[in-house]
Every structure is written in C-alpha cells, then in structure tokens.
Design a protein around this motif. Structure first.
Motif, short mmCIF file in Angstrom:
data_model
loop_
_atom_site.label_atom_id
_atom_site.label_comp_id
_atom_site.label_asym_id
_atom_site.label_seq_id
_atom_site.Cartn_x
_atom_site.Cartn_y
_atom_site.Cartn_z
N SER A 28 -49.47 39.43 59.76
CA SER A 28 -50.78 39.75 60.32
C SER A 28 -51.62 38.50 60.52
CB SER A 28 -51.54 40.71 59.40
OG SER A 28 -50.84 41.92 59.25
N ILE A 29 -51.60 37.63 59.53
CA ILE A 29 -52.38 36.39 59.62
C ILE A 29 -51.86 35.50 60.73
CG2 ILE A 29 -52.95 34.25 58.38
CD1 ILE A 29 -53.22 36.04 55.85
N GLN A 30 -50.54 35.44 60.88
CA GLN A 30 -49.94 34.64 61.96
C GLN A 30 -50.40 35.12 63.34
OE1 GLN A 30 -48.14 31.85 61.75
NE2 GLN A 30 -48.07 31.86 59.54
N LEU A 31 -50.67 36.41 63.47
CA LEU A 31 -51.10 36.98 64.75
C LEU A 31 -52.57 36.72 65.04
CD1 LEU A 31 -49.16 40.36 64.67
CD2 LEU A 31 -48.73 38.41 66.17
N GLY A 32 -53.34 36.36 64.03
CA GLY A 32 -54.75 36.05 64.25
C GLY A 32 -55.71 37.17 63.90
N ILE A 33 -55.72 37.55 62.63
CA ILE A 33 -56.66 38.58 62.19
C ILE A 33 -57.81 37.93 61.42
CG2 ILE A 33 -54.91 40.39 62.10
CD1 ILE A 33 -55.21 40.04 58.93
N ASN A 34 -58.85 38.72 61.18
CA ASN A 34 -60.03 38.22 60.49
C ASN A 34 -60.18 38.76 59.08
OD1 ASN A 34 -60.52 38.45 63.54
ND2 ASN A 34 -61.94 36.87 62.88
N GLY A 35 -59.33 39.70 58.69
CA GLY A 35 -59.42 40.24 57.34
C GLY A 35 -58.62 41.50 57.17
N PHE A 36 -58.59 41.97 55.93
CA PHE A 36 -57.86 43.18 55.55
C PHE A 36 -58.79 44.20 54.93
CE2 PHE A 36 -54.35 40.19 55.53
CZ PHE A 36 -53.30 40.95 56.01
N LEU A 37 -58.47 45.45 55.13
CA LEU A 37 -59.07 46.57 54.42
C LEU A 37 -57.92 47.36 53.83
CD1 LEU A 37 -61.73 47.80 56.97
CD2 LEU A 37 -62.20 47.16 54.60
N THR A 38 -57.93 47.55 52.53
CA THR A 38 -56.86 48.30 51.89
C THR A 38 -57.31 49.74 51.67
OG1 THR A 38 -56.17 46.27 50.79
CG2 THR A 38 -55.29 48.32 49.92
N LYS A 39 -56.44 50.69 52.04
CA LYS A 39 -56.72 52.11 51.80
C LYS A 39 -56.55 52.40 50.31
CE LYS A 39 -54.77 53.50 56.27
NZ LYS A 39 -53.70 54.26 56.90
N PRO A 40 -57.35 53.24 49.73
CA PRO A 40 -58.52 53.91 50.31
C PRO A 40 -59.68 52.93 50.47
CG PRO A 40 -58.35 54.48 47.99
CD PRO A 40 -57.16 53.61 48.31
N VAL A 41 -60.42 53.09 51.55
CA VAL A 41 -61.52 52.20 51.89
C VAL A 41 -62.82 52.73 51.32
CG1 VAL A 41 -62.81 51.20 53.82
CG2 VAL A 41 -60.36 51.57 54.03
N SER A 42 -63.59 51.84 50.71
CA SER A 42 -64.92 52.22 50.24
C SER A 42 -65.94 51.74 51.27
CB SER A 42 -65.23 51.59 48.88
OG SER A 42 -65.44 50.19 49.02
N LYS A 43 -67.08 52.40 51.32
CA LYS A 43 -68.14 52.02 52.25
C LYS A 43 -68.64 50.60 51.96
CE LYS A 43 -72.09 54.20 52.11
NZ LYS A 43 -73.17 55.17 52.30
N THR A 44 -68.75 50.26 50.70
CA THR A 44 -69.20 48.91 50.31
C THR A 44 -68.23 47.85 50.80
OG1 THR A 44 -70.25 49.83 48.35
CG2 THR A 44 -69.83 47.46 48.34
N ASN A 45 -66.94 48.08 50.59
CA ASN A 45 -65.93 47.12 51.02
C ASN A 45 -65.86 47.03 52.55
OD1 ASN A 45 -63.99 45.15 50.37
ND2 ASN A 45 -62.32 46.60 50.63
N LEU A 46 -66.00 48.16 53.22
CA LEU A 46 -66.01 48.19 54.68
C LEU A 46 -67.14 47.32 55.22
CD1 LEU A 46 -64.96 49.38 57.37
CD2 LEU A 46 -66.49 51.32 56.99
N GLU A 47 -68.33 47.51 54.69
CA GLU A 47 -69.48 46.72 55.12
C GLU A 47 -69.25 45.23 54.85
OE1 GLU A 47 -74.33 46.59 54.65
OE2 GLU A 47 -73.14 47.51 53.04
N LYS A 48 -68.77 44.91 53.65
CA LYS A 48 -68.54 43.51 53.28
C LYS A 48 -67.52 42.85 54.20
CE LYS A 48 -66.18 42.25 49.53
NZ LYS A 48 -65.84 42.09 48.11
#
Length: 144
Positions: free
Chosen positions: A105-125
């Motif tokens: 994923s990083i090699q393709l050029g992403i800006n970050g990860f979100l791991t399921k289950p997602v919390s609203k706080t983590n999503l915003e951050k």
C-alpha cells in the motif's frame, strides 16, 4: 485544518460491505462532513472519481474487494492523467495489518491506514493527518 473545516470536505468511501460504507458515512456526518459519496469496489470508485466535477478531498478505500481491490484502485488513481487530482489523500481501510499489505500500500502512494473496527476519533485523526501531510515515504520501511 481544524475540525470545523471538515464540513467543507468531499469524501469518497469505497468498501464492498454496505454496512461499513454506511457506518463510515455516519461517522463522517457526525464529524461535520456534509458531502460523502460511496462506492462498492475500486472500479465503482474510479467511476465516481472520474464523474466528480471538482474531485474529492479525501478517499477512504478498503483493501479487499471483488472486481477491483484497493491496491488496483490506488494504482489506477495515482497513474490516471485524466482526473483533476490523482494525488488526492488516500486512507486505506483494512481489517488486516500484515506487513506485506502495509508495504504494498505504501509503495502505491497512500497517506495512512484505518484499521477496522474504525472509531470516530481515529477517523477524524487520520483524515486530519492525511490532509496535512504527503504520502507515506516508502524509504521509511527500509531495514524493517
């Protein structure tokens, strides 16, 4: 960007599970995001990107999907010269944190990860971090 500015964002959520799309959209609405578009896989996501008049500010994309997975979506997005912003911040949404998927994923050029289950706080951050920084540097992975 502060939390109040989230309201002006256009966000694309790509996931093959309708429940996850609705859950993320609901959290985004609770954070003040007014414009959320969803797609059921990478191919549908690319169609939405190409059809969007002003583009998206952030894309949240699952890795494992039928038809076109998250890897295929990011690869196509980053190399598409016909869209207004092929460098739009992309957050990968995944239930897996295996090293191979992270590296790819990083090699393709992403800006970050979100791991399921997602919390609203983590999503915003994660959204705030993705908007404030460039893609993750693959050089950081060397030696690991």
């Amino acid at each position: 960007m502060n939390a109040e500015a989230l309201g002006s964002l256009d966000v694309l959520v790509i996931d093959d599970e309708p429940f996850i799309r609705k859950l993320i959209a609901r959290m985004l609405f609770e954070l003040g995001v007014k414009n959320v578009v969803d797609a059921e896989d990478g191919a549908d996501g690319m169609n939405k990107v190409r059809q969007s008049r002003k583009g998206f500010d952030v894309i949240i994309c699952d890795l494992e999907m039928p038809n076109m997975d998250g890897f295929g979506f990011v690869r196509l997005l980053r190399n598409d010269k016909t869209i207004s912003n092929p460098n739009v911040p992309v957050l990968i949404l995944t239930g897996h944190s295996d090293e191979d998927s992270i590296h790819k994923s990083i090699q393709l050029g992403i800006n970050g990860f979100l791991t399921k289950p997602v919390s609203k706080t983590n999503l915003e951050k994660r959204i705030m971090l993705a908007l404030a920084s460039s893609v993750i540097d693959p050089e950081l992975l060397k030696g690991r």
